[in-house]
Design an enzyme around this catalytic site. Sequence first.
Site, PDB file in Angstrom:
ATOM      1  N   THR A 110      25.897 -23.319 -62.383  1.00  0.00           N
ATOM      2  CA  THR A 110      26.635 -23.936 -63.465  1.00  0.00           C
ATOM      3  C   THR A 110      26.237 -23.742 -64.568  1.00  0.00           C
ATOM      4  O   THR A 110      26.752 -23.735 -65.691  1.00  0.00           O
ATOM      5  CB  THR A 110      27.012 -25.385 -63.138  1.00  0.00           C
ATOM      6  OG1 THR A 110      25.829 -26.091 -62.808  1.00  0.00           O
ATOM      7  CG2 THR A 110      28.037 -25.438 -61.826  1.00  0.00           C
ATOM      8  N   CYS A 111      24.673 -23.956 -64.736  1.00  0.00           N
ATOM      9  CA  CYS A 111      23.869 -23.920 -66.043  1.00  0.00           C
ATOM     10  C   CYS A 111      24.283 -22.355 -66.536  1.00  0.00           C
ATOM     11  O   CYS A 111      23.793 -22.565 -67.807  1.00  0.00           O
ATOM     12  CB  CYS A 111      22.518 -24.327 -66.017  1.00  0.00           C
ATOM     13  SG  CYS A 111      21.996 -25.770 -65.636  1.00  0.00           S
TER      14      CYS A 111
END
Length: 474
Positions: A416-417
Site C-alpha cells: 500500500t505504501c
Amino acid sequence: MFYISTMQYNKKSSGINAEYGGSLRMFSLEANSQGHKVTHSLRHTLVMSHKETAFKKVVQATMIRDRQHGPILELNRMFSSQQQHHLKRGTKDWSRTIFAQACSMLINVSSESFLLPHRAWKVRFVGESVDDVGGGYSESIAEMCDELQSGVLPLFILTPNGRVDNGVNRDCFLFNPASTSPEETNMFRFLGILMGISVRTGSPLALDIAPPMWKLLVGLPLSEGDLIEIDKDYVTGIHYLRDLANKEEEFEAIDMPFSTPGAAGQEVPLSSTYLRINLANRKQYVQSALEYRLHEFDHQVQAVVEGLAKVIPVPLLSLFTGEELRTMVCGHPDIPLDMLKSVAVYKGVEYTSPLVQWFWETLESFSPTERSLFLRFVWGRTRLPRNIADFRGRDFVLQVLDKYQPPDHFLPESYTCFFLLKMPRYSSKQILIEKLRYAINFCKSIDTDDYARITRGDEAIIDGDDSDIELSSQ
C-alpha cells in the site's frame, strides 16, 4: 452562524486573510462582516471550478513543505479490535478505537502539523512490522472512517429515515445531537481536523454524511425541506398537527405531550408551562418543535467547524454549497476506472497483453463495494482522489512476476505504501477473478509493507529524520 472569529493557525498562516487575493482581498471575512455577506451571496453565482481555484490558492499559500509528515502516532489495532467487540456488546468505553487513540494524541497538537501537503502524521501500528511511507497513514484514516459509521463511536447516528426504512438518505449519517460531553466535543473537533486534512491533501474520506449536515458546515440554515430529507415521518406528523381541524375534542383524542422526539430518538420537553398539546397552544408547539429540530445539531457543527479551522480557511467555506463541500471532503464513492487507468504503469507485462485486459475487465465487473475493497487492498484508501493533480505524481503499479509457480496457486500481493499490486501470470480470466476477489475480501493486512521497503531498496523514501515527534496512546 457557526464560524469562529479567529483562525487557529500558526505563524505561517496567521496572515491568511492577506493571502486571499483578487477582489476578496478588499473584504474582511469575519462572521457577519460585509465581506462574509458578499462571499455568502456568491455561493450560488460562481461556478464550482472558479471557487475551488481561489480556495486552493489560499490553501497552497499556507502549505508547509519542509517536512514529509507530522508527528508519529503509535496506534494499537489489537486494542481497537478488542474494544469494538466489547462496544458491540453494550460497553460505553470507546477510548481504544483508532479514532479515539488518534484524537487523544492530536487534538492539542499545533495546527502547523496539519498544514502539510501529504501526510499529517506517520503511523506505527503496535505489534505490526509496518514502516509507514504512506500506506499506514491511509490505512489509519480508512479505519477511522469505518469506526465512525459502524456504531462503535458516539458521533454518528443513522438518519431517522434509515431507521424506519422510509424516504431518502436511508444509508446516510447525522451528527449525534446527544453527544455533548467534553470528550465527545473534542472528537467532533478531531472529525473537523480530518475533514480539513482531506481537503488540504486531496485524499477523500469515505463518509456517508447526510446533506443537511454539510449545509450546516458551510453556514446555511436548515429548512423543513432538509428535515424531510432525514426524517420524513416527523415532518408529516408536524404538518398533521398544524392542519388539524380547530376542534378541542380532536386534540383530546390524540393526547400528546408538549415534547418532541429528537433525531436520535430521545424525547425533548419543549415547555415548562405546557404538559400536553391542545388547541390553544398548537401553533406554539409546531413552532417550538421545528425550532428545536432545525437547531439540534448546532453544538456538534460548531465543534466540527473549530476543527476545520485548524487546517483550512473556514471563512471561505461561505463560497460553497453543502454539496460542494461534501465533494471536496469525500470525493465520489464510485471508483472511476478511467482515472485509475490513466495513472497505471506496468512492469513485467505489456499493457496490451491478455492478462492486463483480464485485470481491467475484472475491475469493471466488480461492484462499487468491491472496487473500494480493491483500492483499500492496494493503497489503503477506499476512494480515489478527485482529479489527476491530487495523485501528486503517484502511479498505480501493476507488476506481473514469474516467481509464482505454479501461478494459479498464488494470490496477488499488494504494497500500500507504493500503490503496487504484484500479480502471478494467471492462466485464465476466471482464475484472476477468483484470486483477486478472495484477496480483497480476506487479505487486508498491510503488515508486509516493511518487507516491501527492504526488498525494493527504496532508501530515498525512507524518512530518517531524527527530529520526529512520537506520540503514543499507551
